[in-house]
Design a protein around this motif. Structure first.
Motif, mmCIF file in Angstrom:
data_model
loop_
_atom_site.group_PDB
_atom_site.id
_atom_site.type_symbol
_atom_site.label_atom_id
_atom_site.label_comp_id
_atom_site.label_asym_id
_atom_site.label_seq_id
_atom_site.Cartn_x
_atom_site.Cartn_y
_atom_site.Cartn_z
ATOM 1 N N LEU A 128 0.798 -1.170 0.002
ATOM 2 C CA LEU A 128 -0.044 0.001 0.021
ATOM 3 C C LEU A 128 0.803 1.194 -0.150
ATOM 4 C CD1 LEU A 128 -2.653 1.581 0.382
ATOM 5 C CD2 LEU A 128 -2.507 1.334 2.622
ATOM 6 N N VAL A 129 1.751 1.153 1.071
ATOM 7 C CA VAL A 129 2.676 2.470 1.256
ATOM 8 C C VAL A 129 3.645 2.894 -0.193
ATOM 9 C CG1 VAL A 129 2.631 2.731 3.642
ATOM 10 C CG2 VAL A 129 4.389 1.375 2.196
ATOM 11 N N ILE A 130 3.910 1.642 -0.927
ATOM 12 C CA ILE A 130 4.765 1.838 -2.165
ATOM 13 C C ILE A 130 3.836 2.182 -3.295
ATOM 14 C CG2 ILE A 130 6.298 0.666 -3.589
ATOM 15 C CD1 ILE A 130 7.690 -0.999 -1.698
ATOM 16 N N SER A 131 2.410 1.941 -3.365
ATOM 17 C CA SER A 131 1.718 2.350 -4.296
ATOM 18 C C SER A 131 1.340 3.735 -4.357
ATOM 19 C CB SER A 131 0.395 1.584 -4.159
ATOM 20 O OG SER A 131 0.930 0.149 -4.667
ATOM 21 N N ILE A 132 1.297 4.193 -2.755
ATOM 22 C CA ILE A 132 0.993 5.507 -2.887
ATOM 23 C C ILE A 132 2.408 6.392 -3.204
ATOM 24 C CG2 ILE A 132 0.519 7.504 -0.786
ATOM 25 C CD1 ILE A 132 -0.823 5.312 0.716
ATOM 26 N N TYR A 133 3.580 5.994 -2.621
ATOM 27 C CA TYR A 133 4.657 6.669 -3.016
ATOM 28 C C TYR A 133 4.846 6.658 -4.771
ATOM 29 C CZ TYR A 133 9.661 7.927 -2.450
ATOM 30 O OH TYR A 133 10.641 8.904 -2.456
ATOM 31 N N THR A 134 4.957 5.598 -5.183
ATOM 32 C CA THR A 134 5.029 5.600 -6.590
ATOM 33 C C THR A 134 3.838 6.481 -7.433
ATOM 34 O OG1 THR A 134 3.940 3.649 -6.756
ATOM 35 C CG2 THR A 134 6.163 3.485 -6.681
ATOM 36 N N GLY A 135 2.610 6.307 -6.745
ATOM 37 C CA GLY A 135 1.480 7.081 -7.447
ATOM 38 C C GLY A 135 2.070 8.611 -7.260
ATOM 39 N N THR A 136 2.391 9.184 -6.336
ATOM 40 C CA THR A 136 2.859 10.605 -5.944
ATOM 41 C C THR A 136 3.767 10.966 -7.004
ATOM 42 O OG1 THR A 136 2.729 10.167 -3.634
ATOM 43 C CG2 THR A 136 4.049 12.021 -4.569
ATOM 44 N N PHE A 137 4.721 10.164 -7.524
ATOM 45 C CA PHE A 137 5.629 10.618 -8.707
ATOM 46 C C PHE A 137 5.180 10.346 -9.931
ATOM 47 C CE2 PHE A 137 8.395 10.126 -5.148
ATOM 48 C CZ PHE A 137 9.273 11.336 -5.030
ATOM 49 N N VAL A 138 3.952 9.582 -10.295
ATOM 50 C CA VAL A 138 3.246 9.759 -11.520
ATOM 51 C C VAL A 138 2.888 11.025 -11.720
ATOM 52 C CG1 VAL A 138 1.194 8.993 -12.815
ATOM 53 C CG2 VAL A 138 2.772 7.429 -11.657
ATOM 54 N N LEU A 139 2.043 11.553 -10.427
ATOM 55 C CA LEU A 139 1.493 12.943 -10.440
ATOM 56 C C LEU A 139 2.666 14.259 -10.656
ATOM 57 C CD1 LEU A 139 -1.048 12.692 -7.647
ATOM 58 C CD2 LEU A 139 -1.445 12.669 -9.886
ATOM 59 N N VAL A 140 3.818 13.779 -10.249
ATOM 60 C CA VAL A 140 4.919 14.693 -10.101
ATOM 61 C C VAL A 140 5.197 15.022 -11.740
ATOM 62 C CG1 VAL A 140 7.256 15.330 -9.531
ATOM 63 C CG2 VAL A 140 5.937 14.386 -7.787
ATOM 64 N N ASN A 141 5.269 13.679 -12.383
ATOM 65 C CA ASN A 141 5.690 13.895 -13.733
ATOM 66 C C ASN A 141 4.676 14.554 -14.669
ATOM 67 O OD1 ASN A 141 5.594 12.064 -16.414
ATOM 68 N ND2 ASN A 141 7.823 12.273 -16.059
ATOM 69 N N LEU A 142 3.416 14.131 -14.169
ATOM 70 C CA LEU A 142 2.376 14.957 -15.153
ATOM 71 C C LEU A 142 2.557 16.517 -14.851
ATOM 72 C CD1 LEU A 142 -0.850 12.497 -14.295
ATOM 73 C CD2 LEU A 142 0.178 12.951 -16.718
ATOM 74 N N SER A 143 2.861 16.831 -13.636
ATOM 75 C CA SER A 143 2.722 18.293 -13.535
ATOM 76 C C SER A 143 3.815 18.875 -14.299
ATOM 77 C CB SER A 143 2.983 18.580 -11.891
ATOM 78 O OG SER A 143 4.245 18.209 -11.370
ATOM 79 N N TYR A 144 5.099 18.071 -14.464
ATOM 80 C CA TYR A 144 6.193 18.837 -15.135
ATOM 81 C C TYR A 144 5.783 18.809 -16.618
ATOM 82 C CZ TYR A 144 9.754 19.108 -11.468
ATOM 83 O OH TYR A 144 10.602 19.553 -10.469
ATOM 84 N N ASN A 145 4.985 17.938 -17.179
ATOM 85 C CA ASN A 145 4.572 17.615 -18.495
ATOM 86 C C ASN A 145 3.877 18.961 -18.679
ATOM 87 O OD1 ASN A 145 5.227 15.481 -20.137
ATOM 88 N ND2 ASN A 145 5.286 14.295 -18.540
ATOM 89 N N LEU A 146 2.731 19.193 -17.661
ATOM 90 C CA LEU A 146 2.017 20.283 -17.927
ATOM 91 C C LEU A 146 2.544 21.715 -17.925
ATOM 92 C CD1 LEU A 146 -1.008 21.414 -17.830
ATOM 93 C CD2 LEU A 146 -1.000 21.237 -15.463
ATOM 94 N N LEU A 147 3.415 21.841 -17.279
ATOM 95 C CA LEU A 147 4.262 22.987 -17.060
ATOM 96 C C LEU A 147 4.723 23.211 -18.447
ATOM 97 C CD1 LEU A 147 5.093 25.606 -15.686
ATOM 98 C CD2 LEU A 147 7.124 24.395 -14.763
ATOM 99 N N TRP A 148 5.602 22.274 -19.015
ATOM 100 C CA TRP A 148 6.291 22.631 -20.213
ATOM 101 C C TRP A 148 5.423 22.682 -21.478
ATOM 102 C CZ3 TRP A 148 10.469 24.619 -21.450
ATOM 103 C CH2 TRP A 148 10.937 24.592 -22.809
ATOM 104 N N PHE A 149 4.112 21.906 -21.443
ATOM 105 C CA PHE A 149 3.128 21.915 -22.507
ATOM 106 C C PHE A 149 2.701 23.677 -22.486
ATOM 107 C CE2 PHE A 149 -1.451 22.370 -23.150
ATOM 108 C CZ PHE A 149 -1.553 21.890 -24.632
ATOM 109 N N LEU A 150 2.024 24.069 -21.202
ATOM 110 C CA LEU A 150 1.836 25.433 -21.372
ATOM 111 C C LEU A 150 2.775 26.365 -21.668
ATOM 112 C CD1 LEU A 150 -0.268 25.379 -17.895
ATOM 113 C CD2 LEU A 150 -1.354 25.238 -20.009
ATOM 114 N N ALA A 151 4.075 26.060 -21.365
ATOM 115 C CA ALA A 151 5.088 27.242 -21.948
ATOM 116 C C ALA A 151 5.357 27.049 -23.448
ATOM 117 C CB ALA A 151 6.335 26.725 -20.897
ATOM 118 N N CYS A 152 5.151 25.989 -24.001
ATOM 119 C CA CYS A 152 5.375 25.801 -25.502
ATOM 120 C C CYS A 152 4.393 26.201 -26.279
ATOM 121 C CB CYS A 152 5.695 24.249 -25.838
ATOM 122 S SG CYS A 152 7.232 23.501 -24.901
#
Length: 214
Positions: free
Chosen positions: A115-139
């Motif tokens: 459970l805790v590893i799923s929460i941990y890895t899921g957090t970094f899925v969201l992190v990666n999505l947020s970086y993708n979003l920032l660069w998409f908006l900038a471009c």
């Protein structure tokens, strides 16, 4: 063109610094009853090994996030409301890292490991999505980007972010069946990007070198 993102970068650096400092609060001195010998104290320190691992993993993950955030804003010269809110989402998730880190430290060596590893890895899925979003908006509005940044460089940075997404999603899915392997995938990704990261060099209007992004 004058760079307009100095305040965003300064504020973001402060948030990263606070988030990475909060991780040390999970390192606690073991409780000692009476005059216990060094062997007992050493045993209690060794028993906290999941805490040490969680601290090290989270420290370096946030540090790599900061490095890539810094490099990303080397390419973003102007800001608008969308950029500010997308950056705010990244900072929110940076602050959240300490919580799944605490869960990982406390429950890694228990029946709740998956459970805790799923929460941990899921957090970094969201992190990666947020970086993708920032660069998409900038471009989307090229006037926000550094003058002279080539189209190949822009696409290269975008692709590097996108390549990371399926790997994080795969790690999250794997965490439900092989949690330790999923955590190892995340660690290997961070090591790879830390080693292979390169600065984006501006060469007029020609293609620059693309950094490996988070």
């Amino acid at each position: 063109m004058e760079k307009e993102t100095a305040r965003i970068e300064a504020f973001s650096d402060g948030v990263f610094a606070i988030a990475i400092t909060l991780l040390v609060l999970e390192l606690r001195v073991p409780e000692v009853v009476g005059a216990e010998g060094p062997g007992v104290v050493a045993g209690k320190l060794m028993a906290q090994w999941p805490t040490y691992i969680a601290f090290a993993i989270s420290f370096f993950s946030i540090f790599i996030m900061w490095v890539n955030h810094h490099k990303l804003f080397k390419q973003i010269y102007r800001r608008n409301t969308e950029i500010m809110f997308a950056n705010g989402l990244i900072l929110f998730l940076v602050c959240c890292v300490s919580y799944p880190s605490s869960l990982l430290a406390q429950f890694y060596d228990t029946d709740s490991q998956q459970l805790v590893i799923s929460i941990y890895t899921g957090t970094f899925v969201l992190v990666n999505l947020s970086y993708n979003l920032l660069w998409f908006l900038a471009c989307r509005d090229r006037t926000l980007l550094r003058p002279g940044l080539s189209e190949a460089a822009i696409l290269g940075i975008r692709n590097n972010y996108l390549y990371g997404l399926p790997t994080y999603v795969a790690a999250f899915g794997l965490s439900f069946y092989f949690p330790v392997s999923a955590l190892l995938i995340c660690i290997l990704l961070w090591i790879y990007w830390a080693i292979s990261s390169k600065k984006v060099e501006m060469r007029g209007n020609s293609e620059g070198e693309i950094n490996k992004t988070y």
